[in-house]
Design a protein around this motif. Structure first.
Motif, PDB file in Angstrom:
ATOM      1  N   THR A  62       0.828  -1.207   0.000  1.00  0.00           N
ATOM      2  CA  THR A  62       0.000   0.000   0.000  1.00  0.00           C
ATOM      3  C   THR A  62       0.863   1.258   0.000  1.00  0.00           C
ATOM      4  O   THR A  62       0.571   2.214  -0.712  1.00  0.00           O
ATOM      5  N   LEU A  67      -2.264   1.556  -3.266  1.00  0.00           N
ATOM      6  CA  LEU A  67      -3.437   0.696  -3.444  1.00  0.00           C
ATOM      7  C   LEU A  67      -3.380  -0.434  -2.424  1.00  0.00           C
ATOM      8  O   LEU A  67      -2.289  -0.859  -2.036  1.00  0.00           O
ATOM      9  N   LEU A 100      -4.767  -5.170 -11.203  1.00  0.00           N
ATOM     10  CA  LEU A 100      -4.912  -3.737 -10.995  1.00  0.00           C
ATOM     11  C   LEU A 100      -4.362  -3.009 -12.206  1.00  0.00           C
ATOM     12  O   LEU A 100      -3.526  -3.543 -12.945  1.00  0.00           O
ATOM     13  N   ASP A 101      -4.831  -1.814 -12.395  1.00  0.00           N
ATOM     14  CA  ASP A 101      -4.405  -0.993 -13.517  1.00  0.00           C
ATOM     15  C   ASP A 101      -3.203  -0.165 -13.073  1.00  0.00           C
ATOM     16  O   ASP A 101      -3.305   0.622 -12.122  1.00  0.00           O
ATOM     17  N   ALA A 103      -2.121   2.444 -14.124  1.00  0.00           N
ATOM     18  CA  ALA A 103      -2.461   3.868 -14.145  1.00  0.00           C
ATOM     19  C   ALA A 103      -3.072   4.335 -12.824  1.00  0.00           C
ATOM     20  O   ALA A 103      -3.078   5.535 -12.533  1.00  0.00           O
ATOM     21  N   ASP A 104      -3.574   3.395 -12.007  1.00  0.00           N
ATOM     22  CA  ASP A 104      -4.175   3.742 -10.721  1.00  0.00           C
ATOM     23  C   ASP A 104      -3.146   3.870  -9.594  1.00  0.00           C
ATOM     24  O   ASP A 104      -3.480   4.291  -8.486  1.00  0.00           O
ATOM     25  N   VAL A 105      -1.911   3.498  -9.865  1.00  0.00           N
ATOM     26  CA  VAL A 105      -0.860   3.526  -8.845  1.00  0.00           C
ATOM     27  C   VAL A 105      -0.496   4.967  -8.503  1.00  0.00           C
ATOM     28  O   VAL A 105      -0.295   5.800  -9.386  1.00  0.00           O
ATOM     29  N   VAL A 106      -0.421   5.235  -7.206  1.00  0.00           N
ATOM     30  CA  VAL A 106       0.030   6.530  -6.691  1.00  0.00           C
ATOM     31  C   VAL A 106       1.184   6.216  -5.745  1.00  0.00           C
ATOM     32  O   VAL A 106       0.973   5.927  -4.568  1.00  0.00           O
ATOM     33  N   ARG A 129       7.398   3.668 -12.139  1.00  0.00           N
ATOM     34  CA  ARG A 129       6.389   3.085 -13.025  1.00  0.00           C
ATOM     35  C   ARG A 129       6.137   1.644 -12.600  1.00  0.00           C
ATOM     36  O   ARG A 129       6.966   1.019 -11.960  1.00  0.00           O
TER      37      ARG A 129
END
Length: 158
Positions: A62, A67, A100-101, A103-106, A129
């Motif tokens: 996380t 996520l 999981l996508d 692109a959703d990773v922060v 990335r």
């Protein structure tokens, strides 16, 4: 010499072409122009001796990706031991199915002195990335010390 204990999660998914695993490219200036052996499973150090390896793996997933770790069945991949400078590092990992996508990773961040000996602190992402790879490609992307997890994973596939 101080030993370091870390834990991580290897997320996998099934695709028509086969199984893919999720890896993160290590952030920061040392890794910016590297690709081979510059990727990792989401992982990190235990916060305390009381924190279990599995709890550390879930928390670090996380923290690194922003996520929650997938909730499926966790497959024990055991431990690898390697050296990093004067330290001996122990890394315990699990595999869990999830999708999981990237692109959703922060990603989380860390600070380090940069440029070296400048006295200035700079902030960098934990991972710059995230992407999915087939098992053969993943073996070349992962750092050498984590590659045994891929072999163990394929041996224990459900």
């Amino acid at each position: 010499m101080t030993d370091v204990f870390s834990a991580g999660v290897l997320v996998y998914r099934h695709r028509e072409a086969g199984i893919e695993v999720l890896l993160g490219h290590m952030g920061g200036p040392f890794w910016a122009k590297k690709d081979a052996s510059a990727w990792s499973i989401p992982k990190g150090e235990y916060l305390s001796e009381e924190e279990s390896a599995r709890d550390a793996a879930r928390r670090e997933f996380t923290e690194e990706l922003g996520l929650p770790a997938p909730e499926g069945e966790w497959i024990d991949l055991g431990e690898v031991v390697y050296r990093s400078g004067a330290k001996r590092k122990y890394l315990t990992a699990w595999a869990v199915e999830g999708d999981l996508d990237p692109a959703d990773v922060v990603p989380g961040t860390f600070e380090m002195e940069w440029p070296p000996r400048s006295g200035r602190l700079a902030k960098f992402p934990e991972v710059d990335r995230v992407d999915w790879f087939d098992l053969t490609t993943a073996a070349g992307k992962l750092g050498k010390s984590q590659r045994p997890f891929l072999t163990r994973f394929t041996d224990r596939l459900p």
